[in-house]
Design a protein around this motif. Structure first.
Motif, PDB file in Angstrom:
ATOM      1  N   ASP A 205       0.799  -1.231   0.000  1.00 12.20           N
ATOM      2  CA  ASP A 205       0.000   0.000   0.000  1.00 12.20           C
ATOM      3  C   ASP A 205       0.830   1.278   0.000  1.00 12.20           C
ATOM      4  OD1 ASP A 205      -2.465  -1.358   0.040  1.00 12.20           O
ATOM      5  OD2 ASP A 205      -2.288  -1.668   2.209  1.00 12.20           O
ATOM      6  N   ALA A 206       2.030   1.240   0.535  1.00 10.87           N
ATOM      7  CA  ALA A 206       2.879   2.433   0.593  1.00 10.87           C
ATOM      8  C   ALA A 206       4.319   1.991   0.837  1.00 10.87           C
ATOM      9  CB  ALA A 206       2.427   3.388   1.687  1.00 10.87           C
ATOM     10  N   THR A 207       5.253   2.831   0.394  1.00  6.46           N
ATOM     11  CA  THR A 207       6.686   2.607   0.613  1.00  6.46           C
ATOM     12  C   THR A 207       7.201   3.637   1.598  1.00  6.46           C
ATOM     13  OG1 THR A 207       7.047   1.736  -1.618  1.00  6.46           O
ATOM     14  CG2 THR A 207       8.963   2.652  -0.476  1.00  6.46           C
ATOM     15  N   LEU A 208       7.959   3.189   2.595  1.00 10.56           N
ATOM     16  CA  LEU A 208       8.623   4.095   3.526  1.00 10.56           C
ATOM     17  C   LEU A 208      10.117   3.818   3.460  1.00 10.56           C
ATOM     18  CD1 LEU A 208       7.604   5.153   7.073  1.00 10.56           C
ATOM     19  CD2 LEU A 208       9.937   4.395   6.624  1.00 10.56           C
ATOM     20  N   ALA A 209      10.919   4.848   3.181  1.00  8.72           N
ATOM     21  CA  ALA A 209      12.378   4.715   3.133  1.00  8.72           C
ATOM     22  C   ALA A 209      12.989   5.404   4.339  1.00  8.72           C
ATOM     23  CB  ALA A 209      12.930   5.325   1.851  1.00  8.72           C
ATOM     24  N   THR A 210      13.927   4.731   4.991  1.00  5.12           N
ATOM     25  CA  THR A 210      14.553   5.292   6.180  1.00  5.12           C
ATOM     26  C   THR A 210      15.896   4.620   6.404  1.00  5.12           C
ATOM     27  OG1 THR A 210      14.167   5.852   8.497  1.00  5.12           O
ATOM     28  CG2 THR A 210      13.398   3.680   7.760  1.00  5.12           C
ATOM     29  N   ARG A 254       5.553   0.105  -7.350  1.00  8.75           N
ATOM     30  CA  ARG A 254       4.656  -1.002  -6.996  1.00  8.75           C
ATOM     31  C   ARG A 254       3.555  -0.573  -6.037  1.00  8.75           C
ATOM     32  NH1 ARG A 254       6.898  -4.115  -3.963  1.00  8.75           N
ATOM     33  NH2 ARG A 254       9.120  -3.574  -3.951  1.00  8.75           N
ATOM     34  N   THR A 255       3.893   0.330  -5.105  1.00  8.74           N
ATOM     35  CA  THR A 255       2.910   0.701  -4.089  1.00  8.74           C
ATOM     36  C   THR A 255       2.133   1.973  -4.440  1.00  8.74           C
ATOM     37  OG1 THR A 255       4.468   2.074  -2.815  1.00  8.74           O
ATOM     38  CG2 THR A 255       4.410  -0.295  -2.319  1.00  8.74           C
ATOM     39  N   GLY A 256       2.760   2.881  -5.171  1.00  5.48           N
ATOM     40  CA  GLY A 256       2.091   4.117  -5.583  1.00  5.48           C
ATOM     41  C   GLY A 256       2.093   5.226  -4.538  1.00  5.48           C
ATOM     42  N   ARG A 257       2.705   4.977  -3.374  1.00  2.00           N
ATOM     43  CA  ARG A 257       2.741   5.989  -2.312  1.00  2.00           C
ATOM     44  C   ARG A 257       4.115   5.958  -1.647  1.00  2.00           C
ATOM     45  NH1 ARG A 257      -2.049   3.143  -1.738  1.00  2.00           N
ATOM     46  NH2 ARG A 257      -3.984   4.349  -2.133  1.00  2.00           N
ATOM     47  N   PHE A 258       4.551   7.125  -1.137  1.00  2.00           N
ATOM     48  CA  PHE A 258       5.913   7.192  -0.575  1.00  2.00           C
ATOM     49  C   PHE A 258       5.967   8.096   0.635  1.00  2.00           C
ATOM     50  CE2 PHE A 258      10.149   9.192  -0.318  1.00  2.00           C
ATOM     51  CZ  PHE A 258      10.890   8.056  -0.050  1.00  2.00           C
ATOM     52  N   LEU A 259       6.720   7.629   1.645  1.00  2.00           N
ATOM     53  CA  LEU A 259       7.047   8.424   2.830  1.00  2.00           C
ATOM     54  C   LEU A 259       8.537   8.275   3.117  1.00  2.00           C
ATOM     55  CD1 LEU A 259       4.303   6.477   3.600  1.00  2.00           C
ATOM     56  CD2 LEU A 259       4.123   8.303   5.301  1.00  2.00           C
ATOM     57  N   ALA A 260       9.147   9.364   3.565  1.00  2.00           N
ATOM     58  CA  ALA A 260      10.529   9.344   4.041  1.00  2.00           C
ATOM     59  C   ALA A 260      10.512   9.595   5.542  1.00  2.00           C
ATOM     60  CB  ALA A 260      11.356  10.404   3.337  1.00  2.00           C
ATOM     61  N   LEU A 261      11.337   8.864   6.272  1.00  2.00           N
ATOM     62  CA  LEU A 261      11.379   8.980   7.735  1.00  2.00           C
ATOM     63  C   LEU A 261      12.809   9.149   8.198  1.00  2.00           C
ATOM     64  CD1 LEU A 261      10.286   8.563  10.696  1.00  2.00           C
ATOM     65  CD2 LEU A 261      10.592   6.102  10.288  1.00  2.00           C
TER      66      LEU A 261
END
Length: 327
Positions: A205-210, A254-261
């Motif tokens: 559903d979403a990608t988070l990169a950290t 693939r997920t269509g959404r992105f967050l950076a932490l």
């Protein structure tokens, strides 16, 4: 495989490097003295094994430590120097930025300048002069490489790659992880390549990169969200420079959404570069605007309750993901 703390994994990497190459030596403030009596601290026992010629205590001068490293590198050695706390690296930046990072370029690529700077990061109730995340400063310097491990195996593997890399590398080690994280670590000379990210958890559903300790916060948030039917993919960057944009962008597509932490402050933090990279490359494929989750733009507080407020929590991450996924 042996279970080790992150501090023990770093110590194992340093010991292996010292054994494998006579040109490797360690230098830093108190790295061979009573400061490191804790077995989970990364130079524990190395002075006794290798002696003061290879494990050298230095004066309290980060500028001198960095200058020593640059000079030794120019003479063909492989120095591994320690900066005790991240804010103190500001005192060493002239040598790191104006010399170490530029020497290979100025040689036309004909010479190598292997040099590793280990620096302790994190918030651990030591106040703002000992806790200040400056990784975005370092990632802005062409010629440097920057690694930021989150677990014992990567701490060992990235450090070994850094020590034997022809370029100067800054390895950022989050100090609270030295004793709080235990995991299996491969035996022997097992290296993790610089510039290669790792999918720490698959999601849809979403990608988070950290990176660093924030990886564990992200994984906790992903577990919370899974119980609500939200699937979060967590990318552990491992290296900030070079950045594995291919892995990040493949996940976002693939997920269509992105967050950076990250635990660094929001304004001009590394998350801004991640969001810009994703926005430029995946603009037409995004289901929602990319988001940053970061610390507020204030110095790191001293007291534990304020420090806990300062650092992004799993609950904060989960809330941001819910808003992104559900609109």
């Amino acid at each position: 495989m042996t279970v080790k703390s992150m501090g023990q994994a770093v110590a194992e990497a340093l010991g292996l490097a010292l054994e494998m190459d006579e040109g490797v030596f360690l230098a830093g403030e108190g790295i061979g003295t009573s400061i490191h009596v804790n077995p989970h601290l990364p130079t524990f026992g190395l002075l006794e094994r290798f002696g003061p010629r290879r494990v050298r205590d230095t004066p309290v001068s980060e500028a001198a430590i960095a200058g020593l490293a640059v000079g030794a590198s120019c003479m063909g050695l492989k120095p591994v120097v320690e900066v005790m706390f991240f804010p103190f690296i500001t005192l060493a930046l002239d040598m790191i930025v104006n010399h170490a990072a530029k020497l290979r370029y100025l040689s036309g690529g004909l010479s190598s300048f292997p040099l590793t700077v280990r620096v302790k990061s994190g918030a651990f109730s030591a106040g703002c002069q000992h806790s200040h995340h400056l990784e975005a400063w370092l990632a802005h310097v062409p010629g440097l490489k920057v690694a930021y491990p989150s677990n014992p195996a990567d701490a060992k593997g990235l450090l070994l790659s850094a020590i034997f890399d022809p370029d100067p590398v800054v390895v950022i080690e989050e100090m609270p992880l030295y004793w709080s994280i235990h995991a299996e670590v491969p035996e022997g000379d097992q290296r993790v390549p610089l510039g290669k990210a790792h999918i720490a958890r698959l999601g849809a559903d979403a990608t988070l990169a950290t990176y660093g300790g924030a990886v564990h916060v992200a994984l906790k948030a992903a577990e919370m969200l899974a119980g609500e039917g939200v699937s979060l993919e967590v990318v552990d960057l491992r290296s900030l420079l070079p950045l594995d944009t291919a892995t990040v962008l493949d996940s976002v597509r693939r997920t269509g959404r992105f967050l950076a932490l990250h635990d660094a402050t929001r304004f001009c933090g590394f998350g801004a570069e991640l969001v810009a990279t994703v926005a430029e490359a995946c603009h037409g494929e995004l289901k929602a605007p990319p988001r940053r989750i970061a610390a507020p733009d204030i110095p790191v507080p001293f007291t534990p309750p304020q420090e806990a407020f300062y650092k992004p929590s799993a609950e904060t991450v989960a809330r941001a993901v819910r808003e992104l996924v559900r609109g």
